[in-house]
Design a protein around this motif. Structure first.
Motif, PDB file in Angstrom:
ATOM      1  N   THR A 261     -33.512  30.563   6.065  1.00 55.33           N
ATOM      2  CA  THR A 261     -34.863  30.550   5.502  1.00 55.33           C
ATOM      3  C   THR A 261     -35.573  31.871   5.761  1.00 55.33           C
ATOM      4  O   THR A 261     -36.223  32.428   4.859  1.00 55.33           O
ATOM      5  CB  THR A 261     -35.671  29.389   6.094  1.00 55.33           C
ATOM      6  OG1 THR A 261     -35.036  28.158   5.758  1.00 55.33           O
ATOM      7  CG2 THR A 261     -37.097  29.383   5.563  1.00 55.33           C
ATOM      8  N   ASP A 262     -35.462  32.388   6.968  1.00 56.64           N
ATOM      9  CA  ASP A 262     -36.114  33.663   7.302  1.00 56.64           C
ATOM     10  C   ASP A 262     -35.572  34.790   6.436  1.00 56.64           C
ATOM     11  O   ASP A 262     -36.336  35.654   5.969  1.00 56.64           O
ATOM     12  CB  ASP A 262     -35.903  33.995   8.778  1.00 56.64           C
ATOM     13  CG  ASP A 262     -36.680  33.074   9.711  1.00 56.64           C
ATOM     14  OD1 ASP A 262     -37.596  32.373   9.233  1.00 56.64           O
ATOM     15  OD2 ASP A 262     -36.364  33.051  10.919  1.00 56.64           O
ATOM     16  N   ARG A 263     -34.275  34.778   6.204  1.00 55.73           N
ATOM     17  CA  ARG A 263     -33.661  35.854   5.409  1.00 55.73           C
ATOM     18  C   ARG A 263     -34.127  35.790   3.956  1.00 55.73           C
ATOM     19  O   ARG A 263     -34.473  36.805   3.353  1.00 55.73           O
ATOM     20  CB  ARG A 263     -32.138  35.720   5.497  1.00 55.73           C
ATOM     21  CG  ARG A 263     -31.375  36.811   4.802  1.00 55.73           C
ATOM     22  CD  ARG A 263     -31.401  38.108   5.575  1.00 55.73           C
ATOM     23  NE  ARG A 263     -30.752  39.168   4.833  1.00 55.73           N
ATOM     24  CZ  ARG A 263     -29.808  39.958   5.331  1.00 55.73           C
ATOM     25  NH1 ARG A 263     -29.432  39.807   6.578  1.00 55.73           N
ATOM     26  NH2 ARG A 263     -29.266  40.906   4.604  1.00 55.73           N
ATOM     27  N   ILE A 264     -34.131  34.592   3.390  1.00 61.05           N
ATOM     28  CA  ILE A 264     -34.571  34.435   2.011  1.00 61.05           C
ATOM     29  C   ILE A 264     -36.064  34.717   1.889  1.00 61.05           C
ATOM     30  O   ILE A 264     -36.534  35.293   0.897  1.00 61.05           O
ATOM     31  CB  ILE A 264     -34.233  33.021   1.500  1.00 61.05           C
ATOM     32  CG1 ILE A 264     -32.713  32.843   1.396  1.00 61.05           C
ATOM     33  CG2 ILE A 264     -34.888  32.749   0.154  1.00 61.05           C
ATOM     34  CD1 ILE A 264     -32.033  33.814   0.438  1.00 61.05           C
ATOM     35  N   ASP A 265     -36.827  34.356   2.901  1.00 58.09           N
ATOM     36  CA  ASP A 265     -38.262  34.622   2.887  1.00 58.09           C
ATOM     37  C   ASP A 265     -38.527  36.124   2.855  1.00 58.09           C
ATOM     38  O   ASP A 265     -39.427  36.589   2.131  1.00 58.09           O
ATOM     39  CB  ASP A 265     -38.905  33.983   4.120  1.00 58.09           C
ATOM     40  CG  ASP A 265     -40.423  34.039   4.085  1.00 58.09           C
ATOM     41  OD1 ASP A 265     -41.009  33.637   3.063  1.00 58.09           O
ATOM     42  OD2 ASP A 265     -41.018  34.486   5.072  1.00 58.09           O
ATOM     43  N   ARG A 266     -37.758  36.893   3.605  1.00 58.78           N
ATOM     44  CA  ARG A 266     -37.938  38.355   3.585  1.00 58.78           C
ATOM     45  C   ARG A 266     -37.633  38.914   2.201  1.00 58.78           C
ATOM     46  O   ARG A 266     -38.346  39.799   1.704  1.00 58.78           O
ATOM     47  CB  ARG A 266     -37.045  39.017   4.632  1.00 58.78           C
ATOM     48  CG  ARG A 266     -37.490  38.781   6.068  1.00 58.78           C
ATOM     49  CD  ARG A 266     -36.866  39.789   7.022  1.00 58.78           C
ATOM     50  NE  ARG A 266     -35.418  39.700   7.050  1.00 58.78           N
ATOM     51  CZ  ARG A 266     -34.740  38.869   7.857  1.00 58.78           C
ATOM     52  NH1 ARG A 266     -35.378  38.050   8.672  1.00 58.78           N
ATOM     53  NH2 ARG A 266     -33.413  38.863   7.839  1.00 58.78           N
ATOM     54  N   LEU A 267     -36.587  38.392   1.586  1.00 58.15           N
ATOM     55  CA  LEU A 267     -36.257  38.841   0.235  1.00 58.15           C
ATOM     56  C   LEU A 267     -37.378  38.483  -0.735  1.00 58.15           C
ATOM     57  O   LEU A 267     -37.824  39.331  -1.519  1.00 58.15           O
ATOM     58  CB  LEU A 267     -34.946  38.198  -0.220  1.00 58.15           C
ATOM     59  CG  LEU A 267     -34.598  38.396  -1.697  1.00 58.15           C
ATOM     60  CD1 LEU A 267     -34.295  39.866  -1.991  1.00 58.15           C
ATOM     61  CD2 LEU A 267     -33.417  37.528  -2.099  1.00 58.15           C
ATOM     62  N   ALA A 268     -37.835  37.240  -0.705  1.00 60.42           N
ATOM     63  CA  ALA A 268     -38.864  36.792  -1.644  1.00 60.42           C
ATOM     64  C   ALA A 268     -40.157  37.584  -1.477  1.00 60.42           C
ATOM     65  O   ALA A 268     -40.823  37.923  -2.461  1.00 60.42           O
ATOM     66  CB  ALA A 268     -39.123  35.300  -1.460  1.00 60.42           C
ATOM     67  N   ARG A 269     -40.505  37.901  -0.229  1.00 56.56           N
ATOM     68  CA  ARG A 269     -41.733  38.658   0.001  1.00 56.56           C
ATOM     69  C   ARG A 269     -41.565  40.140  -0.315  1.00 56.56           C
ATOM     70  O   ARG A 269     -42.560  40.878  -0.357  1.00 56.56           O
ATOM     71  CB  ARG A 269     -42.210  38.446   1.436  1.00 56.56           C
ATOM     72  CG  ARG A 269     -42.780  37.043   1.647  1.00 56.56           C
ATOM     73  CD  ARG A 269     -43.413  36.827   3.011  1.00 56.56           C
ATOM     74  NE  ARG A 269     -42.425  36.816   4.079  1.00 56.56           N
ATOM     75  CZ  ARG A 269     -42.343  37.725   5.041  1.00 56.56           C
ATOM     76  NH1 ARG A 269     -43.204  38.742   5.081  1.00 56.56           N
ATOM     77  NH2 ARG A 269     -41.418  37.641   5.979  1.00 56.56           N
ATOM     78  N   ALA A 270     -40.312  40.569  -0.579  1.00 61.52           N
ATOM     79  CA  ALA A 270     -40.083  41.939  -1.044  1.00 61.52           C
ATOM     80  C   ALA A 270     -40.353  42.077  -2.537  1.00 61.52           C
ATOM     81  O   ALA A 270     -40.351  43.181  -3.069  1.00 61.52           O
ATOM     82  CB  ALA A 270     -38.642  42.372  -0.730  1.00 61.52           C
ATOM     83  N   LEU A 271     -40.566  40.940  -3.228  1.00 63.35           N
ATOM     84  CA  LEU A 271     -41.026  40.948  -4.617  1.00 63.35           C
ATOM     85  C   LEU A 271     -42.533  40.738  -4.614  1.00 63.35           C
ATOM     86  O   LEU A 271     -43.021  39.835  -3.932  1.00 63.35           O
ATOM     87  CB  LEU A 271     -40.385  39.823  -5.430  1.00 63.35           C
ATOM     88  CG  LEU A 271     -38.984  40.030  -5.976  1.00 63.35           C
ATOM     89  CD1 LEU A 271     -37.943  39.771  -4.908  1.00 63.35           C
ATOM     90  CD2 LEU A 271     -38.747  39.122  -7.176  1.00 63.35           C
ATOM     91  N   PRO A 272     -43.277  41.519  -5.360  1.00 63.35           N
ATOM     92  CA  PRO A 272     -44.730  41.324  -5.371  1.00 63.35           C
ATOM     93  C   PRO A 272     -45.106  39.981  -5.991  1.00 63.35           C
ATOM     94  O   PRO A 272     -44.656  39.644  -7.088  1.00 63.35           O
ATOM     95  CB  PRO A 272     -45.238  42.503  -6.223  1.00 63.35           C
ATOM     96  CG  PRO A 272     -44.062  42.937  -7.035  1.00 63.35           C
ATOM     97  CD  PRO A 272     -42.852  42.657  -6.211  1.00 63.35           C
ATOM     98  N   ASP A 273     -45.897  39.199  -5.263  1.00 65.29           N
ATOM     99  CA  ASP A 273     -46.431  37.939  -5.770  1.00 65.29           C
ATOM    100  C   ASP A 273     -45.352  36.996  -6.310  1.00 65.29           C
ATOM    101  O   ASP A 273     -45.518  36.377  -7.360  1.00 65.29           O
ATOM    102  CB  ASP A 273     -47.473  38.205  -6.859  1.00 65.29           C
ATOM    103  CG  ASP A 273     -48.758  38.761  -6.290  1.00 65.29           C
ATOM    104  OD1 ASP A 273     -49.125  38.378  -5.170  1.00 65.29           O
ATOM    105  OD2 ASP A 273     -49.394  39.593  -6.969  1.00 65.29           O
ATOM    106  N   PHE A 274     -44.250  36.874  -5.573  1.00 66.62           N
ATOM    107  CA  PHE A 274     -43.210  35.906  -5.940  1.00 66.62           C
ATOM    108  C   PHE A 274     -43.361  34.685  -5.038  1.00 66.62           C
ATOM    109  O   PHE A 274     -43.255  34.783  -3.823  1.00 66.62           O
ATOM    110  CB  PHE A 274     -41.816  36.508  -5.780  1.00 66.62           C
ATOM    111  CG  PHE A 274     -40.704  35.559  -6.162  1.00 66.62           C
ATOM    112  CD1 PHE A 274     -40.394  35.350  -7.491  1.00 66.62           C
ATOM    113  CD2 PHE A 274     -39.985  34.877  -5.192  1.00 66.62           C
ATOM    114  CE1 PHE A 274     -39.374  34.466  -7.855  1.00 66.62           C
ATOM    115  CE2 PHE A 274     -38.970  33.990  -5.538  1.00 66.62           C
ATOM    116  CZ  PHE A 274     -38.668  33.788  -6.873  1.00 66.62           C
TER     117      PHE A 274
END
Length: 369
Positions: A261-274
């Motif tokens: 979850t932490d890894r995917i969260d970092r990826l998702a937050r690397a997209l603006p407003d995703f």
């Protein structure tokens, strides 16, 4: 939602348990299964005052990723170190009038991106695995390009050879610092095993599951139907990890560890407003995936994606509908929060325009692998 302990999910090469061959609703007509989901969408649209509201769930993606969005534009938005999580890719637009110019343009793009064969080719706009192929050399790429619609963008993506494929559904409310994984789907390519006597067609028709879905496999294997696979030879029936193309889906939501979850969260937050969508990955082992390690992202999808674990044949119908209601309800709630922050929904006309363009393109794409 049913959670399955990760310890039970030990293998990648074949489904890890023996569920029903198909669920009784798994291949219902789309209008029948999705009728309650559409009713919920309309009810929520009336409640929130806008049937197009979910298009504001991911404000930097065209129509929120509901339909007709560019896969390349989404991937291009991933910033910083998290770009290393993506399978490498490039893209070209096929020549408007001269198909013979496309192979050279593709080869140039591959060199510029440091990519080689084999590679995955896929439409930039599309869904359900339509038009996706694994090409192993320039000849195969040229054949694909010759059948591709003119003046249309396509992606050339690094082939990740790991056997495992999964869809990870991610949700984060705009007021939350961190999101969560609400669904994991493990995807298995269907296959038959040769006996040294039967043709490929006979093996497919005799298989308990594949025989019921022969309409999905036989057309794309038409040139091989009379082959006789050797004793013990495993013949994959489809490459794309998509349920409607015949892949086998299993509920792997129990793999949603904190590390993953932490890894995917970092990826998702690397997209603006995703805030809402499914991230598709390929991985080497279930144990490494649960640790948030050793996987590559092959696609990021927005509001139009679904929590595909519902297509596990062991999933009860009411549970499948509950999962659909929860996820699309979340899309409305997230979009309402974004609207309050000043992001405007796309509107019904824009939704229709993007859907019509996607539908027209999908009808013109080459057959998938």
């Amino acid at each position: 939602m049913r959670l399955e302990p990760a310890v039970r999910l030990a293998r990648i090469g074949s489904p890890p348990r023996t569920p029903p061959v198909v669920s009784f609703f798994e291949f219902w007509p789309g209008w029948l299964f999705y009728a309650p989901v559409v009713a919920q969408w309309i009810w929520l649209g009336l409640r929130y005052g806008d049937l197009s509201l979910p298009t504001a769930a991911n404000p930097t993606i065209a129509v929120g990723g509901l339909c007709g969005e560019s896969k390349r534009e989404i991937l291009d938005q991933v910033a910083g170190a998290e770009r290393d999580m993506l399978a490498r890719y490039t893209s070209i637009v096929t020549h408007s009038h001269d198909p013979s110019a496309d192979p050279a343009a593709a080869e140039h793009a591959l060199v510029q991106a440091g990519l080689g064969y084999p590679l995955v080719v896929k439409p930039d706009i599309g869904c359900n695995g339509t038009g996706v192929r694994l090409v192993r050399d320039r000849t195969a790429l040229s054949r694909y390009l010759s059948a591709y619609p003119r003046g249309t963008r396509m992606l050339l993506q690094e082939f990740v050879p790991d056997e495992g494929e999964a869809g990870l559904f991610y949700i984060r409310h705009p007021k939350e610092q961190h999101g969560r994984i609400t669904s994991i789907t493990l995807k298995y390519p269907p296959a038959v095993t040769g006996d040294g006597r039967s043709t490929l067609r006979q093996l497919i028709l005799a298989d308990p599951r594949a025989g019921r879905l022969a309409r999905l496999y036989l057309p794309r294997l038409a040139h091989r139907q009379d082959e006789v696979p050797q004793q013990g030879e495993r013949v994959p029936l489809v490459f794309v990890g998509n349920h409607c193309k015949g892949s086998i889906f299993r509920d792997g939501t129990g793999l949603a560890t904190q590390a993953l979850t932490d890894r995917i969260d970092r990826l998702a937050r690397a997209l603006p407003d995703f805030y809402f969508g499914r991230i598709d990955v390929r991985f080497g082992s279930l144990q490494a995936l649960a640790r948030g390690e050793a996987f590559r992202v092959i696609e990021i999808n927005g509001v139009g994606s679904e929590a595909t674990h519902v297509w596990d044949p062991a999933t009860p119908l009411l549970e499948a509908w509950r999962a659909q209601f929860y996820h699309y309800g979340s899309a409305f709630r997230i979009a309402a929060a974004n609207r309050a922050r000043g992001h405007r929904p796309a509107g019904i006309r824009a939704m229709w325009r993007h859907w019509r363009r996607q539908s027209n393109l999908m009808a013109a794409y080459p057959m998938n692998d």
